[in-house]
Design an enzyme around this catalytic site. Structure first.
Site, short mmCIF file in Angstrom:
data_model
loop_
_atom_site.label_atom_id
_atom_site.label_comp_id
_atom_site.label_asym_id
_atom_site.label_seq_id
_atom_site.Cartn_x
_atom_site.Cartn_y
_atom_site.Cartn_z
N TYR A 188 10.21 35.62 67.00
CA TYR A 188 11.24 34.60 66.78
C TYR A 188 12.29 34.67 67.89
O TYR A 188 12.63 33.67 68.53
CB TYR A 188 11.91 34.77 65.40
CG TYR A 188 13.31 34.22 65.39
CD1 TYR A 188 13.53 32.84 65.30
CD2 TYR A 188 14.43 35.05 65.54
CE1 TYR A 188 14.81 32.33 65.34
CE2 TYR A 188 15.70 34.55 65.58
CZ TYR A 188 15.89 33.18 65.49
OH TYR A 188 17.16 32.67 65.55
N SER A 207 20.56 31.81 70.13
CA SER A 207 20.94 32.87 69.21
C SER A 207 21.38 34.11 69.97
O SER A 207 20.90 34.38 71.09
CB SER A 207 19.72 33.22 68.35
OG SER A 207 19.91 34.46 67.70
N LYS A 226 13.46 32.00 71.24
CA LYS A 226 14.80 31.52 71.64
C LYS A 226 15.02 31.81 73.12
O LYS A 226 15.51 30.96 73.87
CB LYS A 226 15.89 32.19 70.80
CG LYS A 226 15.92 31.77 69.34
CD LYS A 226 16.41 30.34 69.19
CE LYS A 226 16.41 29.88 67.74
NZ LYS A 226 16.61 28.43 67.58
N ASN A 274 11.29 17.84 59.64
CA ASN A 274 10.02 17.84 58.89
C ASN A 274 10.21 18.39 57.48
O ASN A 274 9.25 18.49 56.71
CB ASN A 274 8.92 18.61 59.64
CG ASN A 274 9.19 20.11 59.69
OD1 ASN A 274 10.20 20.59 59.17
ND2 ASN A 274 8.30 20.84 60.32
C1 UD1 Z 1 18.75 37.81 62.30
C2 UD1 Z 1 17.94 37.84 63.54
C3 UD1 Z 1 18.60 36.89 64.51
C4 UD1 Z 1 18.71 35.52 63.91
C5 UD1 Z 1 19.49 35.58 62.63
C6 UD1 Z 1 19.50 34.22 61.94
C7 UD1 Z 1 17.02 39.74 64.82
C8 UD1 Z 1 17.08 41.21 65.07
N1 UD1 Z 1 17.90 39.22 63.99
O1 UD1 Z 1 20.03 38.36 62.61
O2 UD1 Z 1 17.81 36.82 65.65
O3 UD1 Z 1 19.33 34.65 64.81
O4 UD1 Z 1 18.87 36.53 61.77
O5 UD1 Z 1 18.29 33.94 61.35
O6 UD1 Z 1 16.18 39.10 65.36
N2 UD1 Z 1 20.74 43.13 55.65
C9 UD1 Z 1 20.65 43.98 54.57
N3 UD1 Z 1 19.94 43.56 53.47
C10 UD1 Z 1 19.30 42.35 53.41
C11 UD1 Z 1 19.40 41.48 54.54
C12 UD1 Z 1 20.12 41.91 55.64
O7 UD1 Z 1 21.20 45.06 54.57
O8 UD1 Z 1 18.66 42.04 52.40
C13 UD1 Z 1 21.51 43.55 56.82
C14 UD1 Z 1 20.65 43.71 58.05
O9 UD1 Z 1 20.12 45.01 58.12
C15 UD1 Z 1 21.65 43.44 59.17
C16 UD1 Z 1 22.67 42.48 58.52
O10 UD1 Z 1 22.46 42.57 57.12
O11 UD1 Z 1 22.31 44.61 59.50
C17 UD1 Z 1 22.48 41.06 58.97
O12 UD1 Z 1 21.10 40.71 58.77
P1 UD1 Z 1 20.60 39.20 58.91
O13 UD1 Z 1 21.44 38.30 58.07
O14 UD1 Z 1 19.14 39.19 58.68
O15 UD1 Z 1 20.96 38.82 60.42
P2 UD1 Z 1 20.57 39.58 61.78
O16 UD1 Z 1 19.48 40.56 61.60
O17 UD1 Z 1 21.84 40.03 62.41
#
Ligand code: UD1
Length: 333
Positions: free
Chosen positions: A151, A125, A155, A33
């Protein structure tokens, strides 16, 4: 050769998998979409593979149009990537997520059953593991408890729905692929991760900082019980992930199959940020802020089952992913 229907095929993981499928000789149709991707991705896919998949611009909630597509095509297998995936948005608007992720999957599987299409590979996931005693996730661990957002629950619920469908329809084949943290993009730099709006995941935030669209990265906490205090994740190159799907297609059989797609190697957020700075030659400015609610300290895959049963193994590193990302951004040194 088998014809495959890919939902969400213009998105980040979907588009990379479509390239992999076309290169492996499959005939591919896409339903998308375009809510978080662009139709122009199809042209990029054609540049890479010299093949142009058919794109049906459609929401899977549009049942009649969906049925029409199944009536007019004979699909062997469906790869179901389509869905919403912004964790924070799902907390604010849970019904949107339940509609978009559960409603679409139910429609899709109903259409499949009505047209005798009985093989589905679903993009699940690592989030389904929730909080466990150990950071290393095995497929036979209990899932569903300790998931921190709607979310993630969609899943988990979709996994359960598909398990029930397998019980009711013994000829039905379901493969659940539990992705860890996909990063990187095709080495051509022609397709990549390009979310609309404000990104949530770490790599698109880093790239927004690298391209000057954001002034700095916020690292959500450095007081976790990990080697450098920042969270550890299993960052997997999307090319490895895409290849996991072609391997999974070769091992479909009736009933439910579940595989982790991860490297088995944890890297910290700080390691990823520092590696990006080193490889790009541009330090990524960051500040340490509070922990993000719902984040787990460390999560990584045990990928042995996929290694053994699918003959699949992640080959690429975070450095490879960063180099390919720089190419996508046109920032390569
Ligand atoms: C998240 C979701 C996961 C999903 C995946 C893909 C949860 C808890 N997590 O994974 O289900 O499948 O995204 O969409 O549901 N971080 C920072 N700064 C930022 C962004 C992220 O420090 O601006 C850190 C986060 O704290 C984390 C790591 O980077 O420790 C990875 O974050 P992210 O890429 O969002 O993935 P997940 O949280 O592991």
């Amino acid at each position: 050769m088998h014809k495959i229907l890919v939902t969400g095929g213009t998105g980040f993981i979907g588009s990379h998998t479509v390239v992999e499928l076309l290169n492996a000789g499959y005939d591919v149709d896409i339903i998308d979409n375009l809510c978080n991707s662009k139709a122009a991705v199809i042209d990029q896919i054609e540049k890479i593979t010299s093949k142009k998949p058919t794109l049906y611009k459609l929401d899977l909630l549009e049942r009649e149009k969906l049925n029409e597509i199944f009536e007019n095509n004979q699909y062997d297998t469906v790869l179901h990537f389509a869905g919403l995936k912004a964790v924070a948005e799902s907390v604010e608007n849970p019904l949107l997520y339940y509609h978009a992720n559960l409603g679409t999957t139910i429609n899709l599987v109903e259409s499949m059953l009505a047209h005798n299409v009985n093989k589905i590979i679903f993009s699940s996931s690592a989030t389904v593991y929730g909080e466990q005693d150990s950071p290393e996730c095995f497929e036979n661990m209990q899932t569903g408890s300790g998931i921190t957002n709607p979310y993630g629950r969609t899943k988990y619920m979709i996994e359960e729905i598909l398990k029930d469908v397998c019980i009711a329809h013994p000829d039905f084949s379901v493969t659940l692929l539990r992705y860890f943290n996909p990063i990187g993009n095709h080495p051509s730099g022609l397709i990549g991760e390009d979310p609309n709006g404000i990104p949530n995941n770490i790599m698109p935030v880093i790239t927004r900082v690298a391209t000057g669209k954001l002034s700095e990265l916020q690292i959500f906490g450095n007081d976790y019980d990990t080697p450098d205090g920042t969270c550890q994740r299993d960052f997997i190159h999307v090319e490895d992930l895409a290849r996991g799907h072609t391997c999974a297609i070769n091992h479909i059989h009736p009933g439910i199959q579940i595989y982790n797609l991860g490297t088995g190697r944890p890297n910290s957020v700080l390691e990823l940020v520092n590696a990006f700075g080193k490889i790009s030659g541009h330090e990524i400015p960051y500040t340490i802020t509070n922990r993000r609610p719902g984040d787990l300290a460390a999560v990584w895959a045990n990928p042995s089952r996929a290694n053994t049963e699918l003959g699949w193994k992640a080959k690429l590193t975070i450095e490879d992913a960063i180099r390919d990302t720089l190419k996508f951004l046109n920032l390569r040194k």
